[in-house]
Scaffold this motif. Structure first.
Motif, PDB file in Angstrom:
ATOM      1  N   MET A 187       1.008  -1.057   0.014  1.00  0.00           N
ATOM      2  CA  MET A 187       0.067  -0.040  -0.052  1.00  0.00           C
ATOM      3  C   MET A 187       0.948   1.174  -0.029  1.00  0.00           C
ATOM      4  N   LEU A 188       0.562   2.206  -1.109  1.00  0.00           N
ATOM      5  CA  LEU A 188       1.425   3.609  -1.128  1.00  0.00           C
ATOM      6  C   LEU A 188       0.246   4.548  -0.697  1.00  0.00           C
ATOM      7  N   THR A 189       0.741   5.414   0.322  1.00  0.00           N
ATOM      8  CA  THR A 189       0.042   6.718   0.330  1.00  0.00           C
ATOM      9  C   THR A 189       1.038   7.921  -0.129  1.00  0.00           C
ATOM     10  N   GLY A 190       0.620   8.409  -1.300  1.00  0.00           N
ATOM     11  CA  GLY A 190       1.301   9.658  -1.597  1.00  0.00           C
ATOM     12  C   GLY A 190       0.728   9.916  -3.031  1.00  0.00           C
ATOM     13  N   GLY A 191       1.850  10.651  -3.871  1.00  0.00           N
ATOM     14  CA  GLY A 191       1.264  10.932  -5.136  1.00  0.00           C
ATOM     15  C   GLY A 191       1.304   9.594  -6.426  1.00  0.00           C
ATOM     16  N   VAL A 192       0.681   9.812  -7.521  1.00  0.00           N
ATOM     17  CA  VAL A 192       0.678   8.827  -8.343  1.00  0.00           C
ATOM     18  C   VAL A 192       1.848   8.546  -9.100  1.00  0.00           C
ATOM     19  N   ARG A 193       2.831   9.803  -8.735  1.00  0.00           N
ATOM     20  CA  ARG A 193       4.254   9.809  -9.599  1.00  0.00           C
ATOM     21  C   ARG A 193       4.955   8.697  -8.641  1.00  0.00           C
ATOM     22  N   ALA A 194       4.921   8.677  -7.480  1.00  0.00           N
ATOM     23  CA  ALA A 194       5.759   7.699  -6.610  1.00  0.00           C
ATOM     24  C   ALA A 194       5.325   6.010  -7.035  1.00  0.00           C
ATOM     25  N   ALA A 195       3.694   6.112  -7.140  1.00  0.00           N
ATOM     26  CA  ALA A 195       3.534   4.814  -7.538  1.00  0.00           C
ATOM     27  C   ALA A 195       4.061   4.376  -9.125  1.00  0.00           C
ATOM     28  N   GLU A 196       4.101   5.626 -10.075  1.00  0.00           N
ATOM     29  CA  GLU A 196       4.758   4.910 -11.378  1.00  0.00           C
ATOM     30  C   GLU A 196       6.025   4.562 -11.203  1.00  0.00           C
ATOM     31  N   LEU A 197       6.902   5.451 -10.388  1.00  0.00           N
ATOM     32  CA  LEU A 197       8.232   5.058 -10.112  1.00  0.00           C
ATOM     33  C   LEU A 197       8.471   3.726  -9.793  1.00  0.00           C
ATOM     34  N   LEU A 198       7.602   3.291  -8.675  1.00  0.00           N
ATOM     35  CA  LEU A 198       7.608   1.760  -8.282  1.00  0.00           C
ATOM     36  C   LEU A 198       7.212   0.732  -9.439  1.00  0.00           C
ATOM     37  N   ALA A 199       6.330   1.099  -9.963  1.00  0.00           N
ATOM     38  CA  ALA A 199       5.955   0.582 -11.293  1.00  0.00           C
ATOM     39  C   ALA A 199       7.069   0.269 -12.163  1.00  0.00           C
ATOM     40  N   PHE A 200       7.738   1.426 -12.480  1.00  0.00           N
ATOM     41  CA  PHE A 200       8.742   1.602 -13.329  1.00  0.00           C
ATOM     42  C   PHE A 200      10.212   0.647 -13.055  1.00  0.00           C
ATOM     43  N   ARG A 201      10.181   0.516 -11.910  1.00  0.00           N
ATOM     44  CA  ARG A 201      11.282  -0.311 -11.204  1.00  0.00           C
ATOM     45  C   ARG A 201      11.200  -1.686 -11.190  1.00  0.00           C
ATOM     46  N   SER A 202       9.766  -2.095 -11.177  1.00  0.00           N
ATOM     47  CA  SER A 202       9.189  -3.537 -11.099  1.00  0.00           C
ATOM     48  C   SER A 202       9.494  -3.892 -12.640  1.00  0.00           C
ATOM     49  N   LEU A 203       9.225  -2.995 -13.584  1.00  0.00           N
ATOM     50  CA  LEU A 203       9.293  -3.535 -14.972  1.00  0.00           C
ATOM     51  C   LEU A 203      10.851  -3.978 -15.151  1.00  0.00           C
ATOM     52  N   ALA A 204      11.520  -3.148 -14.748  1.00  0.00           N
ATOM     53  CA  ALA A 204      13.114  -3.647 -14.847  1.00  0.00           C
ATOM     54  C   ALA A 204      13.494  -5.125 -14.215  1.00  0.00           C
ATOM     55  N   LEU A 205      12.539  -5.466 -13.353  1.00  0.00           N
ATOM     56  CA  LEU A 205      12.969  -6.878 -12.887  1.00  0.00           C
ATOM     57  C   LEU A 205      12.062  -7.757 -13.575  1.00  0.00           C
ATOM     58  N   GLY A 206      11.450  -7.517 -14.827  1.00  0.00           N
ATOM     59  CA  GLY A 206      10.895  -8.560 -15.913  1.00  0.00           C
ATOM     60  C   GLY A 206       9.238  -8.922 -15.387  1.00  0.00           C
ATOM     61  N   ALA A 207       8.787  -7.743 -14.565  1.00  0.00           N
ATOM     62  CA  ALA A 207       7.534  -8.082 -14.251  1.00  0.00           C
ATOM     63  C   ALA A 207       6.492  -7.530 -15.036  1.00  0.00           C
ATOM     64  N   ARG A 208       5.353  -8.179 -15.433  1.00  0.00           N
ATOM     65  CA  ARG A 208       4.351  -7.544 -16.278  1.00  0.00           C
ATOM     66  C   ARG A 208       3.495  -6.687 -15.325  1.00  0.00           C
ATOM     67  N   LEU A 209       2.856  -5.372 -15.814  1.00  0.00           N
ATOM     68  CA  LEU A 209       2.337  -4.602 -15.295  1.00  0.00           C
ATOM     69  C   LEU A 209       0.668  -4.525 -15.475  1.00  0.00           C
TER      70      LEU A 209
END
Length: 230
Positions: free
Chosen positions: A57-79
């Protein structure tokens, strides 16, 4: 396991002596999703993709969520994204040149059409506004779900306490009291209101770490400022 024939290397065979090998500093495994750096400037990683469901769970801005998603993609995850602001997320995917075979949108409550696997884990972002409880329909091995909340309110407490990982950007006094009471962190309640705009409180197993998101130049260019309301 079937044997696979690999093409021969054009580099040839090279043999290093013991002294050269001893000088190598290899790091393998255990890193996971890098959230940022702690006060000792050490990288802080989370093992979010594992053989059991992981709830974030993230409480904050959508940009922070996008950052975590971007870094997850670098691990080979599907979004997979469930959101009430598809235009914002679509613009993020376009800036990052991320195709729909890697990242796609789903209606709220709908599970991904394919199972997650160790070689192709999944991150499901739930950015649909206030939620009243965990969506068990999405729980699966090798799948992490990230609930995104712009603001923290009383009705978020159930999701907050059920999450394996909680990420908090700078909170208001009321939000800090809600989070601290729910998570048993009253002793550090005031710290949540004083965080640097690019710092998060990272809570796992009842313990909190203060982590700078440490964005790279590329991340800043693609995502922009991650401060709440930025």
């Amino acid at each position: 396991m079937n044997s696979v024939a690999f093409p021969g290397s054009r580099m040839g065979l090279h043999v290093a002596d013991g002294a050269t090998v001893a000088g190598l500093n290899l790091v393998a495994g255990g890193g996971g999703l890098v959230v940022g750096r702690n006060r000792q400037q050490e990288p802080v990683g989370l093992r979010v993709f594992r053989a059991e469901p992981t709830r974030l769970m993230l409480t904050g801005g959508v940009r922070a969520a996008e950052l975590l998603a971007f870094r997850s993609l670098a691990l080979g995850a599907r979004l997979f994204i469930q959101t009430a602001r598809e235009q914002e997320w679509d613009a993020f995917l376009r800036r990052c040149v991320i195709g729909r075979e890697i990242a796609s949108f789903l209606p709220p409550g709908v599970a991904p059409p394919v199972p997650a696997t160790p070689t192709e884990p999944q991150l499901v972002v739930i950015d649909t506004g206030p939620v009243t409880g965990p969506d068990t329909n999405l729980s699966a091995p090798w799948r992490a779900t990230l609930v995104v909340r712009d603001d923290l309110a009383g009705w978020d407490v159930e999701v907050l306490v059920r999450s394996d990982i909680v990420v908090l950007q700078r909170l208001t006094g009321t939000e800090a009291a809600t989070a601290a009471n729910a998570l048993g962190l009253v002793s550090v309640q005031n710290w949540f209101t004083q965080l640097h705009p690019e710092m998060v409180g990272l809570i796992t197993k009842g313990k909190v770490q203060w982590v700078m998101l440490s964005m790279t130049g590329t991340e800043r260019q693609l995502i922009g400022p991650v401060a709440r309301g930025g």
